[in-house]
Design a protein around this motif. Structure first.
Motif, PDB file in Angstrom:
ATOM      1  N   ASP A 191       0.447  11.669   4.026  1.00 48.16           N
ATOM      2  CA  ASP A 191       0.749  10.572   4.946  1.00 48.16           C
ATOM      3  C   ASP A 191       0.054   9.291   4.521  1.00 48.16           C
ATOM      4  OD1 ASP A 191       2.535  11.612   6.604  1.00 48.16           O
ATOM      5  OD2 ASP A 191       1.112  12.271   8.126  1.00 48.16           O
ATOM      6  N   ASN A 212       4.538   4.787 -14.935  1.00 47.28           N
ATOM      7  CA  ASN A 212       3.730   3.780 -14.255  1.00 47.28           C
ATOM      8  C   ASN A 212       3.270   2.717 -15.238  1.00 47.28           C
ATOM      9  OD1 ASN A 212       3.970   5.295 -11.939  1.00 47.28           O
ATOM     10  ND2 ASN A 212       1.953   6.249 -12.135  1.00 47.28           N
ATOM     11  N   PRO A 242      12.487   8.928  -4.642  1.00 46.65           N
ATOM     12  CA  PRO A 242      11.102   9.371  -4.779  1.00 46.65           C
ATOM     13  C   PRO A 242      10.122   8.197  -4.633  1.00 46.65           C
ATOM     14  CG  PRO A 242      12.450  10.262  -6.554  1.00 46.65           C
ATOM     15  CD  PRO A 242      13.297   9.260  -5.826  1.00 46.65           C
ATOM     16  N   ALA A 243       9.018   8.454  -3.931  1.00 49.92           N
ATOM     17  CA  ALA A 243       8.001   7.416  -3.740  1.00 49.92           C
ATOM     18  C   ALA A 243       7.436   6.963  -5.082  1.00 49.92           C
ATOM     19  CB  ALA A 243       6.890   7.946  -2.841  1.00 49.92           C
ATOM     20  N   GLU A 244       7.365   7.893  -6.026  1.00 47.13           N
ATOM     21  CA  GLU A 244       6.832   7.536  -7.354  1.00 47.13           C
ATOM     22  C   GLU A 244       7.698   6.460  -8.004  1.00 47.13           C
ATOM     23  OE1 GLU A 244       4.507   7.608  -9.674  1.00 47.13           O
ATOM     24  OE2 GLU A 244       5.898   6.945 -11.230  1.00 47.13           O
ATOM     25  N   GLN A 268       4.975   1.907   0.700  1.00 44.63           N
ATOM     26  CA  GLN A 268       5.851   2.478  -0.329  1.00 44.63           C
ATOM     27  C   GLN A 268       6.506   3.757   0.180  1.00 44.63           C
ATOM     28  OE1 GLN A 268       4.300   2.632  -4.329  1.00 44.63           O
ATOM     29  NE2 GLN A 268       3.052   0.811  -4.024  1.00 44.63           N
ATOM     30  N   LYS A 269       5.749   4.503   0.988  1.00 50.79           N
ATOM     31  CA  LYS A 269       6.282   5.756   1.517  1.00 50.79           C
ATOM     32  C   LYS A 269       7.419   5.481   2.517  1.00 50.79           C
ATOM     33  CE  LYS A 269       4.422  10.343   2.248  1.00 50.79           C
ATOM     34  NZ  LYS A 269       5.084  10.984   3.344  1.00 50.79           N
ATOM     35  N   ILE A 281       2.409   8.767  -7.943  1.00 53.35           N
ATOM     36  CA  ILE A 281       2.193   7.603  -7.090  1.00 53.35           C
ATOM     37  C   ILE A 281       0.703   7.403  -6.810  1.00 53.35           C
ATOM     38  CG2 ILE A 281       2.642   8.982  -4.984  1.00 53.35           C
ATOM     39  CD1 ILE A 281       3.812   6.350  -3.796  1.00 53.35           C
ATOM     40  N   PHE A 282       0.244   6.185  -6.957  1.00 56.02           N
ATOM     41  CA  PHE A 282      -1.166   5.812  -6.765  1.00 56.02           C
ATOM     42  C   PHE A 282      -2.119   6.731  -7.525  1.00 56.02           C
ATOM     43  CE2 PHE A 282       0.523   3.016  -3.632  1.00 56.02           C
ATOM     44  CZ  PHE A 282      -0.408   1.997  -3.508  1.00 56.02           C
ATOM     45  N   PRO A 285       0.824  -1.205   0.000  1.00 51.83           N
ATOM     46  CA  PRO A 285       0.000   0.000   0.000  1.00 51.83           C
ATOM     47  C   PRO A 285       0.862   1.261   0.000  1.00 51.83           C
ATOM     48  CG  PRO A 285       0.060  -0.907   2.197  1.00 51.83           C
ATOM     49  CD  PRO A 285       0.832  -1.858   1.305  1.00 51.83           C
ATOM     50  N   TYR A 286       0.219   2.380  -0.207  1.00 56.79           N
ATOM     51  CA  TYR A 286       0.883   3.684  -0.228  1.00 56.79           C
ATOM     52  C   TYR A 286       1.785   3.871   0.992  1.00 56.79           C
ATOM     53  CZ  TYR A 286       1.274   8.798  -0.167  1.00 56.79           C
ATOM     54  OH  TYR A 286       1.747  10.081  -0.137  1.00 56.79           O
ATOM     55  N   GLU A 287       1.249   3.538   2.164  1.00 55.83           N
ATOM     56  CA  GLU A 287       1.984   3.770   3.412  1.00 55.83           C
ATOM     57  C   GLU A 287       3.301   2.993   3.436  1.00 55.83           C
ATOM     58  OE1 GLU A 287      -1.163   3.109   3.062  1.00 55.83           O
ATOM     59  OE2 GLU A 287      -2.267   4.747   4.011  1.00 55.83           O
ATOM     60  N   MET A 308      -3.289   7.614   1.809  1.00 57.42           N
ATOM     61  CA  MET A 308      -4.191   7.887   0.691  1.00 57.42           C
ATOM     62  C   MET A 308      -5.618   8.010   1.196  1.00 57.42           C
ATOM     63  SD  MET A 308      -2.504   8.155  -2.022  1.00 57.42           S
ATOM     64  CE  MET A 308      -3.752   8.018  -3.293  1.00 57.42           C
ATOM     65  N   TYR A 347       6.549   3.236  -6.741  1.00 59.11           N
ATOM     66  CA  TYR A 347       5.264   2.924  -7.363  1.00 59.11           C
ATOM     67  C   TYR A 347       5.437   2.470  -8.811  1.00 59.11           C
ATOM     68  CZ  TYR A 347       0.388   3.522  -8.815  1.00 59.11           C
ATOM     69  OH  TYR A 347      -0.868   3.309  -9.290  1.00 59.11           O
ATOM     70  N   VAL A 363      13.124  16.299  -7.162  1.00 61.02           N
ATOM     71  CA  VAL A 363      11.739  16.272  -6.683  1.00 61.02           C
ATOM     72  C   VAL A 363      11.144  14.884  -6.941  1.00 61.02           C
ATOM     73  CG1 VAL A 363       9.417  17.240  -6.989  1.00 61.02           C
ATOM     74  CG2 VAL A 363      11.404  18.755  -6.931  1.00 61.02           C
ATOM     75  N   GLY A 364      11.120  14.474  -8.200  1.00 61.84           N
ATOM     76  CA  GLY A 364      10.738  13.103  -8.510  1.00 61.84           C
ATOM     77  C   GLY A 364       9.303  12.732  -8.204  1.00 61.84           C
ATOM     78  N   VAL A 365       8.367  13.650  -8.423  1.00 59.48           N
ATOM     79  CA  VAL A 365       6.968  13.282  -8.161  1.00 59.48           C
ATOM     80  C   VAL A 365       6.303  12.631  -9.366  1.00 59.48           C
ATOM     81  CG1 VAL A 365       6.533  14.926  -6.314  1.00 59.48           C
ATOM     82  CG2 VAL A 365       6.159  15.628  -8.699  1.00 59.48           C
TER      83      VAL A 365
END
Lengths: 163, 584
Positions: B582, B171, A62-64, A52-53, B182-183, A48-50, B584, A67, B165-167
């Motif tokens: 923090d 995917n 980066p979290a992305e 991965q974070k 992400i997500f 889940p997101y949490e 989703m 993902y 930054v890497g946002v």
């Protein structure tokens, strides 16, 4: 638009401790991201997101990026598995015998798609390729229960047994 | 380094060992086409536009990453090569929404240019399913339309490698691959800092700034509105490129003439507010040094940097100067001092800014940026949007006379204009602070150590009894490196300048597009910066404190730098943000 995991995250402190240990163990190995993700999935059952974070924060990447890897490989799950794991065979024999419409009907009834889990955590849905029961096509499974020669009309009744 | 000799199209070339075929070909005056390649940050050989034949090689090779070696024979224009490149373009077109007529990048789209060069018009050839895509317009400054994305990953490289930054990233996989967050969080929900470097990197029209030219035209056309425009230092260093000029052309005079012809009631200069910023920020620096305030003081003119600090270094927001950016200072003064002077109600005044920056679109809507009860700035345009307005209005930029800015907010010094280049704010601040601290007139006015396009620069100056240590960073990945050093206690600077974009505002995300093959070979940052340093060199006044209109502003209205009124109008607060969310 965001793919919210329907099931609230229920990770425990113990699981987080295990994950942090795994990261500490592997972080200096080149190419450690995938092994860490695999072990994280062993700990939590999914990514889940949490989770991965945590991986992203610890590795300072980066979290992305986490993902991106998670969605590239089919082996990583973004959603937990339900109490009842429903799977429908879309292998050749089942498919020509009409498992497509059966799969659609299940999606409609449960309100979730392939690889997802209902918000109450009860049902998760996956497709599979051949369970070796082609003679019974089309086939669906709920956990270890095999249902053969099913029709769209029977789906509701089968799922109701698990409520 | 030793050289190797090879043959390209039967012509002998000598190239440094370790060069790629792409680099060696340039030495032989051959430009091999590229799409995904961006030097240093995106050397992935993915798009396969740059394929060439190498004698003895089993397949075509990608020139952008393939190293040359002694005796190698390369062919860049055989039928096999041409056919492969054509097919690549056809396949790209087959998943590209061909909306070329109205596309914001029509005319400077790298895909369009290559299709034209290679005569690829048979877009129906591989017609079939298109990958599903959605438009993301959730961020304040930009729109991403993946139906025009060719998955070159240049934006991803700019976001992650240049900016740290890497946002955004790639995917899913295969046919379903897309650039996203992400997500599938919306971009506006992530810790995107609005710098626009992804826009600058994009070869097609998949990423573009939110266009507010309509709002600007409407304000100008409204007889009830009094519309003033301000132009940032770096805009003049690049605007002429939109009209065919070489990179590094000063377009200030013609830009002013064009703005007047567009119908703005007053044409002013953000440089004026840059001078004002120096007096406020310089005063803040001196006070923090004298009174044991939080050090290092870090500049706050770059809204991309400020947002980055809030997301990624929330524990350092107290280090940020409380000064608003020049854009916002300008607006706050225009809607108070100027409005009173001209007898125009502030509600009727519309402040339009022209910026080399996309983050300025985010900044105008930040909290605490409405000192007079109305927004300091109403519309923030990029250099590209201004060029679009000029073109739409049929104004022949190149034929215009050079004109000067209006009074009183059009007067500026050399210190104000160099704000647009990395190190410029630092130099301008030093020109002020040194005089204030020593009480003596500055002899040598050039602070060469803080000039230049290196990502991180350091210097130390003996100012009276003080040894002042300073550092300058541009590009947020460099900022991160510098700040980590500061946090680890490995450096003790008193003053740091940080610009969000590499090279400073001259290379901002709102500047004219520069195609990859030029970015890869020309130092765009240095060329544009040279425009600003030339203006500074020839300026009558080169220190912000010598700007007569700034002196007048303090005498007539603000009182003293850092005073109560100045504080109310010209300073702001920051928030602590987090990286994404923090949960989703």
């Amino acid at each position: 638009m965001s793919k919210k995991a329907g099931v609230p995250f229920k990770g425990t402190k113990e699981q987080e401790k295990q994950l942090l240990e795994v990261i500490a163990e592997l972080r200096d190995t080149p190419g450690c991201l995938m092994p860490i993700m695999q072990r994280a999935q062993d700990i939590y059952g999914y990514l889940p997101y949490e989770v991965q974070k945590i991986i992203s924060d610890e590795l300072r990447i980066p979290a992305e990026k986490v993902y991106g890897v998670a969605t590239f490989y089919a082996q990583f799950n973004l959603n937990p598995k339900g109490t009842y794991k429903v799977s429908v065979c879309l292998g050749t024999a089942c498919y020509v015998k009409g498992s497509g419409p059966v799969f659609e009907e299940i999606q409609k009834i449960l309100g979730i798609g392939d690889g997802e889990c209902t918000p109450d955590g009860k049902f998760s849905l996956d497709t599979c390729r051949c369970v070796g029961a082609c003679g019974l096509a089309p086939v669906m499974l709920v956990n270890d229960d095999v249902y053969g020669r099913i029709t769209v009309d029977q789906v509701k009744g089968i799922l109701e047994k698990y409520n | 380094m030793a050289n190797v000799t090879l043959k390209i199209n039967n012509v002998e070339v000598s190239a440094p060992e370790g060069s790629t075929i792409l680099e060696a070909a340039r030495l032989a005056h051959i430009e091999i086409p590229t799409l995904c390649f961006l030097k240093d940050i995106n050397e992935i050989g993915a798009c396969r536009m740059c394929v060439v034949e190498v004698k003895g090689a089993r397949t075509l090779v990608t020139a952008c990453v393939y190293p040359v070696n002694e005796g190698m024979e390369v062919f860049t224009n055989t039928p096999k090569v041409m056919e492969s490149r054509k097919k690549t373009l056809q396949l790209l077109l087959s998943i590209h929404r061909q909306d070329c007529l109205a596309c914001v990048r029509s005319g400077n789209c790298e895909l369009q240019t290559l299709c034209k060069d290679y005569g690829v018009d048979n877009s129906a050839r591989y017609q079939g399913a298109m990958p599903a895509s959605e438009i993301d317009d959730s961020a304040a400054h930009m729109v991403r339309d993946n139906s025009k994305c060719i998955l070159c990953r240049r934006c991803i490289a700019a976001c992650e490698k240049t900016q740290g930054v890497g946002v955004i990233g790639a995917n899913e996989r295969g046919f379903n691959t897309y650039v996203g967050q992400i997500f599938d969080m919306e971009l506006g929900e992530t810790s995107c800092v609005s710098c626009g470097q992804c826009i600058a990197a994009c070869p097609t029209g998949a990423i573009y700034e939110k266009d507010f030219t309509k709002d600007a035209f409407a304000a100008i056309a409204d007889p009830d509105k009094f519309v003033v425009v301000q132009t940032a230092p770096a805009v003049r260093a690049a605007i002429a490129e939109e009209f065919g000029a070489e990179i590094g052309t000063n377009g200030e005079g013609k830009m002013v003439a064009a703005l007047r012809r567009l119908g703005f009631d007053k044409v002013f200069d953000t440089n004026f507010a840059a001078d004002l910023t120096i007096l406020e920020e310089g005063t803040e620096l001196i006070e923090r040094i004298k009174n044991g305030g939080k050090l290092p003081l870090i500049t706050s003119c770059s809204p991309g940097w400020v947002k980055y600090c809030e997301h990624y270094y929330p524990d350092m927001t107290e280090n940020l100067s409380s000064c608003k950016s020049p854009q916002q200072m300008f607006g706050a003064i225009a809607k108070s001092y100027l409005a009173e002077k001209l007898g125009i109600p502030k509600e009727k005044m519309v402040v339009v800014s022209v910026m080399p920056c996309t983050a300025k679109k985010f900044e105008i809507n930040r909290d605490d940026q409405a000192a007079n009860g109305v927004p300091d700035v109403d519309i923030a345009l990029t250099t590209r949007e201004l060029a679009r307005m000029i073109k739409q209005s049929g104004i022949k930029f190149n034929e215009l006379p050079d004109e000067g800015f209006d009074d009183p907010m059009g007067e500026y010094t050399g210190a104000g204009v160099i704000f647009g280049a990395t190190g410029g704010v630092m130099e301008a601040a030093l020109r002020y602070a040194v005089e204030v601290i020593t009480g003596k007139e500055l002899g040598a006015i050039d602070f060469n150590d803080v000039r230049g396009t290196q990502g991180i620069k350091e210097a130390a100056y003996q100012v009276g009894d003080l040894n002042v240590k300073v550092a300058v960073a541009s590009g947020l990945a460099n900022a991160r490196e510098l700040l980590d050093k500061v946090k680890a206690g490995e450096a003790d600077y008193q003053f740091i300048e940080i610009m969000g974009c590499p090279g400073g505002c001259v290379n901002g995300g709102g500047q004219p597009q520069v195609p990859g093959y030029i970015r890869n070979t020309v130092d765009v940052r240095a060329k544009r910066a040279s425009v600003l340093y030339n203006i500074d060199k020839n300026a009558k006044n080169r220190k912000s404190q010598d700007n007569p209109q700034i002196k007048k502003l303090y005498d007539e209205y603000l009182g003293k730098p850092g005073g109560e009124k100045a504080h109310h109008l010209l300073h702001t607060k920051y928030v602590k943000r987090q990286v994404n969310k923090d949960q989703m």
